[in-house]
Design a protein around this motif. Structure first.
Motif, mmCIF file in Angstrom:
data_model
loop_
_atom_site.group_PDB
_atom_site.id
_atom_site.type_symbol
_atom_site.label_atom_id
_atom_site.label_comp_id
_atom_site.label_asym_id
_atom_site.label_seq_id
_atom_site.Cartn_x
_atom_site.Cartn_y
_atom_site.Cartn_z
ATOM 1 N N GLU A 46 -20.209 1.249 -3.436
ATOM 2 C CA GLU A 46 -18.966 0.613 -3.885
ATOM 3 C C GLU A 46 -18.155 0.361 -2.626
ATOM 4 O OE1 GLU A 46 -17.250 3.278 -6.714
ATOM 5 O OE2 GLU A 46 -18.708 2.752 -8.252
ATOM 6 N N LEU A 47 -18.129 -0.877 -2.172
ATOM 7 C CA LEU A 47 -17.490 -1.259 -0.910
ATOM 8 C C LEU A 47 -16.107 -1.834 -1.170
ATOM 9 C CD1 LEU A 47 -17.695 -1.772 2.175
ATOM 10 C CD2 LEU A 47 -18.745 -3.982 1.601
ATOM 11 N N VAL A 48 -15.093 -1.211 -0.584
ATOM 12 C CA VAL A 48 -13.727 -1.711 -0.683
ATOM 13 C C VAL A 48 -13.300 -2.147 0.715
ATOM 14 C CG1 VAL A 48 -11.319 -1.173 -1.249
ATOM 15 C CG2 VAL A 48 -13.189 -0.182 -2.602
ATOM 16 N N ILE A 49 -12.980 -3.424 0.843
ATOM 17 C CA ILE A 49 -12.531 -3.963 2.120
ATOM 18 C C ILE A 49 -11.022 -4.127 2.016
ATOM 19 C CG2 ILE A 49 -12.745 -5.836 3.787
ATOM 20 C CD1 ILE A 49 -15.517 -6.423 2.513
ATOM 21 N N ALA A 50 -10.300 -3.233 2.691
ATOM 22 C CA ALA A 50 -8.833 -3.238 2.678
ATOM 23 C C ALA A 50 -8.358 -3.835 3.998
ATOM 24 C CB ALA A 50 -8.308 -1.820 2.511
ATOM 25 N N VAL A 51 -7.724 -4.987 3.935
ATOM 26 C CA VAL A 51 -7.426 -5.777 5.125
ATOM 27 C C VAL A 51 -5.917 -5.824 5.387
ATOM 28 C CG1 VAL A 51 -7.703 -8.038 6.191
ATOM 29 C CG2 VAL A 51 -9.476 -7.159 4.678
ATOM 30 N N ASP A 52 -5.551 -5.459 6.610
ATOM 31 C CA ASP A 52 -4.152 -5.501 7.044
ATOM 32 C C ASP A 52 -3.761 -6.937 7.346
ATOM 33 O OD1 ASP A 52 -1.658 -5.258 8.236
ATOM 34 O OD2 ASP A 52 -2.356 -4.079 9.938
ATOM 35 N N VAL A 53 -2.778 -7.447 6.634
ATOM 36 C CA VAL A 53 -2.267 -8.798 6.882
ATOM 37 C C VAL A 53 -0.762 -8.749 7.156
ATOM 38 C CG1 VAL A 53 -4.069 -9.992 5.581
ATOM 39 C CG2 VAL A 53 -1.986 -9.268 4.405
ATOM 40 N N SER A 54 -0.323 -7.668 7.765
ATOM 41 C CA SER A 54 1.101 -7.488 8.019
ATOM 42 C C SER A 54 1.594 -8.465 9.087
ATOM 43 C CB SER A 54 1.379 -6.052 8.462
ATOM 44 O OG SER A 54 0.743 -5.787 9.697
ATOM 45 N N PHE A 55 2.893 -8.488 9.274
ATOM 46 C CA PHE A 55 3.507 -9.421 10.224
ATOM 47 C C PHE A 55 3.194 -9.099 11.677
ATOM 48 C CE2 PHE A 55 6.345 -9.945 6.477
ATOM 49 C CZ PHE A 55 6.046 -11.276 6.242
ATOM 50 N N SER A 56 2.488 -7.998 11.927
ATOM 51 C CA SER A 56 2.071 -7.694 13.296
ATOM 52 C C SER A 56 0.930 -8.608 13.739
ATOM 53 C CB SER A 56 1.631 -6.228 13.418
ATOM 54 O OG SER A 56 0.481 -5.999 12.630
ATOM 55 N N THR A 93 -14.923 -5.006 -3.518
ATOM 56 C CA THR A 93 -13.533 -5.408 -3.734
ATOM 57 C C THR A 93 -12.948 -5.752 -2.378
ATOM 58 O OG1 THR A 93 -13.210 -3.982 -5.650
ATOM 59 C CG2 THR A 93 -11.229 -4.637 -4.472
ATOM 60 N N TYR A 94 -12.234 -6.859 -2.298
ATOM 61 C CA TYR A 94 -11.572 -7.273 -1.056
ATOM 62 C C TYR A 94 -10.100 -7.435 -1.382
ATOM 63 C CZ TYR A 94 -10.291 -10.267 2.928
ATOM 64 O OH TYR A 94 -9.696 -10.798 4.047
ATOM 65 N N PHE A 95 -9.259 -6.632 -0.697
ATOM 66 C CA PHE A 95 -7.831 -6.830 -0.916
ATOM 67 C C PHE A 95 -7.081 -6.827 0.403
ATOM 68 C CE2 PHE A 95 -7.806 -2.177 -0.974
ATOM 69 C CZ PHE A 95 -6.586 -1.827 -0.440
ATOM 70 N N GLU A 96 -5.971 -7.526 0.394
ATOM 71 C CA GLU A 96 -5.121 -7.624 1.590
ATOM 72 C C GLU A 96 -3.802 -6.919 1.303
ATOM 73 O OE1 GLU A 96 -6.869 -11.774 3.398
ATOM 74 O OE2 GLU A 96 -5.041 -11.902 2.221
ATOM 75 N N TRP A 97 -3.266 -6.291 2.334
ATOM 76 C CA TRP A 97 -2.026 -5.542 2.180
ATOM 77 C C TRP A 97 -1.205 -5.665 3.451
ATOM 78 C CZ3 TRP A 97 -1.018 -1.603 5.609
ATOM 79 C CH2 TRP A 97 -2.086 -1.188 6.382
ATOM 80 N N SER A 98 0.090 -5.522 3.295
ATOM 81 C CA SER A 98 0.968 -5.484 4.467
ATOM 82 C C SER A 98 1.965 -4.335 4.357
ATOM 83 C CB SER A 98 1.700 -6.813 4.642
ATOM 84 O OG SER A 98 2.483 -7.098 3.520
ATOM 85 N N ALA A 99 2.056 -3.742 3.186
ATOM 86 C CA ALA A 99 2.919 -2.573 2.959
ATOM 87 C C ALA A 99 2.469 -1.926 1.649
ATOM 88 C CB ALA A 99 4.388 -2.994 2.851
ATOM 89 N N ASP A 102 3.222 -4.194 -1.025
ATOM 90 C CA ASP A 102 2.738 -5.575 -0.900
ATOM 91 C C ASP A 102 1.224 -5.563 -0.744
ATOM 92 O OD1 ASP A 102 2.511 -8.281 -0.616
ATOM 93 O OD2 ASP A 102 3.385 -8.376 1.384
ATOM 94 N N GLN A 103 0.537 -5.644 -1.888
ATOM 95 C CA GLN A 103 -0.926 -5.644 -1.911
ATOM 96 C C GLN A 103 -1.384 -6.744 -2.844
ATOM 97 O OE1 GLN A 103 -1.957 -1.751 -3.322
ATOM 98 N NE2 GLN A 103 -0.513 -0.785 -1.947
ATOM 99 N N LYS A 104 -2.475 -7.406 -2.441
ATOM 100 C CA LYS A 104 -2.989 -8.496 -3.272
ATOM 101 C C LYS A 104 -4.507 -8.395 -3.313
ATOM 102 C CE LYS A 104 -2.994 -13.481 -3.869
ATOM 103 N NZ LYS A 104 -2.609 -14.767 -3.280
ATOM 104 N N ILE A 105 -5.068 -8.247 -4.497
ATOM 105 C CA ILE A 105 -6.515 -8.239 -4.656
ATOM 106 C C ILE A 105 -6.986 -9.685 -4.594
ATOM 107 C CG2 ILE A 105 -8.434 -7.709 -6.186
ATOM 108 C CD1 ILE A 105 -6.722 -5.399 -7.306
ATOM 109 N N ILE A 106 -7.835 -9.973 -3.611
ATOM 110 C CA ILE A 106 -8.355 -11.324 -3.438
ATOM 111 C C ILE A 106 -9.657 -11.486 -4.215
ATOM 112 C CG2 ILE A 106 -9.100 -13.043 -1.744
ATOM 113 C CD1 ILE A 106 -6.127 -12.163 -1.455
ATOM 114 N N ILE A 107 -10.570 -10.532 -4.067
ATOM 115 C CA ILE A 107 -11.836 -10.521 -4.801
ATOM 116 C C ILE A 107 -11.925 -9.208 -5.561
ATOM 117 C CG2 ILE A 107 -14.359 -10.633 -4.624
ATOM 118 C CD1 ILE A 107 -13.001 -13.178 -3.665
ATOM 119 N N PRO A 108 -11.677 -9.227 -6.881
ATOM 120 C CA PRO A 108 -11.700 -7.958 -7.630
ATOM 121 C C PRO A 108 -13.116 -7.415 -7.802
ATOM 122 C CG PRO A 108 -11.263 -9.803 -9.095
ATOM 123 C CD PRO A 108 -11.330 -10.361 -7.716
#
Length: 108
Positions: A46-56, A93-99, A102-108
């Motif tokens: 079960e692979l979860v790709i949690a991606v930082d997309v913060s303003f940095s 699962t692929y989701f992007e987060w910045s806080a 602030d999280q958004k599941i892109i590929i559930p």
């Protein structure tokens, strides 16, 4: 010129055409541990790709990061490792987060 691959297109195409991606796992707000007797599809990973997309990160860095994940999921090494498991299936699962708020599941 180098082409770009959409990670969503890659995962969906893999699920539909290749059968290499068994299903997609999404975080469930009402998370409960599954009973082993439940009729749950069996996967090796079960692979979860949690991606930082913060303003940095700037837009170019975000694009490179997304492209890297898309290329990795279709790489020969990844697919070979996937096929070496007992079921040759992985839930992704692929989701992007910045806080934390602030999280958004892109590929559930």
């Amino acid at each position: 010129m180098r082409g770009f691959v959409s990670i969503g297109a890659v995962l969906v195409a893999g699920a539909i055409v290749g059968g290499d991606v068994a299903g997609f796992a999404a975080p469930n707000p009402k998370f409960q541990l599954a009973d082993i007797k439940d009729n749950v599809p069996s996967v090796d990973v079960e692979l979860v790709i949690a991606v930082d997309v913060s303003f940095s990160m700037d837009m170019d860095e975000l694009a490179v990061q997304r492209e890297g994940y898309a290329q990795a999921i279709v790489s020969k090494d990844f697919l070979r490792a996937l096929k070496s498991g007992p079921t040759s299936k992985v839930a992704v699962t692929y989701f992007e987060w910045s806080a934390s708020t602030d999280q958004k599941i892109i590929i559930p």
